[in-house]
Design an enzyme around this catalytic site. Structure first.
Site, PDB file in Angstrom:
ATOM      1  N   VAL A  91       0.857  -1.178   0.000  1.00 14.17           N
ATOM      2  CA  VAL A  91       0.000   0.000   0.000  1.00 14.17           C
ATOM      3  C   VAL A  91       0.895   1.230   0.000  1.00 14.17           C
ATOM      4  O   VAL A  91       1.915   1.272   0.693  1.00 14.17           O
ATOM      5  CB  VAL A  91      -0.907   0.027   1.247  1.00 14.17           C
ATOM      6  CG1 VAL A  91      -1.806   1.268   1.227  1.00 14.17           C
ATOM      7  CG2 VAL A  91      -1.750  -1.244   1.340  1.00 14.17           C
ATOM      8  N   CYS A  92       0.535   2.222  -0.814  1.00 12.68           N
ATOM      9  CA  CYS A  92       1.233   3.496  -0.840  1.00 12.68           C
ATOM     10  C   CYS A  92       2.717   3.263  -1.171  1.00 12.68           C
ATOM     11  O   CYS A  92       3.047   2.440  -2.023  1.00 12.68           O
ATOM     12  CB  CYS A  92       1.032   4.209   0.493  1.00 12.68           C
ATOM     13  SG  CYS A  92       1.435   5.962   0.527  1.00 12.68           S
ATOM     14  N   SER A  93       3.611   3.934  -0.463  1.00 12.09           N
ATOM     15  CA  SER A  93       5.042   3.805  -0.765  1.00 12.09           C
ATOM     16  C   SER A  93       5.619   2.463  -0.339  1.00 12.09           C
ATOM     17  O   SER A  93       6.813   2.214  -0.540  1.00 12.09           O
ATOM     18  CB  SER A  93       5.832   4.942  -0.114  1.00 12.09           C
ATOM     19  OG  SER A  93       5.700   4.909   1.294  1.00 12.09           O
ATOM     20  N   SER A 139       1.926   3.285  -6.700  1.00 14.75           N
ATOM     21  CA  SER A 139       2.352   3.754  -5.382  1.00 14.75           C
ATOM     22  C   SER A 139       1.652   5.078  -5.124  1.00 14.75           C
ATOM     23  O   SER A 139       0.774   5.496  -5.897  1.00 14.75           O
ATOM     24  CB  SER A 139       3.874   3.924  -5.345  1.00 14.75           C
ATOM     25  OG  SER A 139       4.329   4.136  -4.023  1.00 14.75           O
TER      26      SER A 139
END
Length: 208
Positions: free
Chosen positions: A98-100, A118
């Site tokens: 998830v995300c970075s 990302s």
């Protein structure tokens, strides 16, 4: 089905908790909070979380969930975490981020030649480690699922739940969570947010 929810210093809590709430309540899932060592881990905003297991205690999880961090560049220096991800991915059924968190997967060599996403402010850095950048909310490529920033972890969790348990189960989970986003503002994307907000966050998340 053993699911490893990965903790490390300065992770973003919602990156982890979103997919956890989607997946962990299913009877087929046994959740494990894992970190380099068991014990307390603090999020980037100071929330205290607890790792019940060290990485060595969970060598073959079926599902891996890797959150991101607002301090994602520092996380890339965590050699123990990167090595564990590279190892457990080989036998996992699903590796997710998830995300970075996808930058950690990329650093571990997991995204080489794969489509991935990302957080919008850092997604282009994935190319440095061989990923094929996609500006989509959830990207599935083989046995890897990556999600865009923070709240997209819920979407990723539902996507995985539909694959694991069927669409009706995923829909039921969505209803149980009352996940029906109706935000008060249209600033959830750099396409619609005020330019000054985009510039501020891009600089903050990239350390400039």
């Amino acid at each position: 089905m053993n699911a490893a929810f990965v903790l490390y210093d300065n992770l973003t809590a919602l990156d982890l908790v979103g997919p956890y709430e989607v997946l962990a309540g299913h009877s087929q899932v046994t959740p494990h909070f894992v970190a380099a060592k068991a014990g307390k881990v603090r999020s980037d905003n100071g929330l205290a979380l607890h790792a019940d297991f060290a990485f060595d205690d969970v060598p073959t999880p079926d599902v891996i969930v890797v959150p991101g961090s607002s301090q994602w560049r520092s996380a890339l220096d965590d050699e123990v975490l990167i090595a564990w991800l590279a190892s457990v991915h080989k036998t996992a059924t699903w590796t997710t981020s998830v995300c970075s968190g996808s930058t950690l997967l990329a650093k571990a060599g997991i995204l080489t030649g794969r489509r991935a996403t990302s957080h919008w402010a850092v997604v282009d850095t994935l190319t440095d480690d061989g990923a094929v950048v996609c500006n989509e909310r959830v990207v599935v490529d083989g046995d890897v699922i990556t999600a865009a920033g923070v709240s997209a972890g819920i979407d990723m969790g539902l996507t995985l739940a539909a694959t694991l348990f069927g669409e009706m189960a995923a829909r039921t989970i969505q209803l149980a969570l009352e996940y029906d986003p109706q935000p008060p503002f249209d600033s959830g994307s750099p396409r619609t947010a005020p330019p000054e907000a985009v510039a501020f966050l891009r600089a903050a998340l990239n350390g400039s």
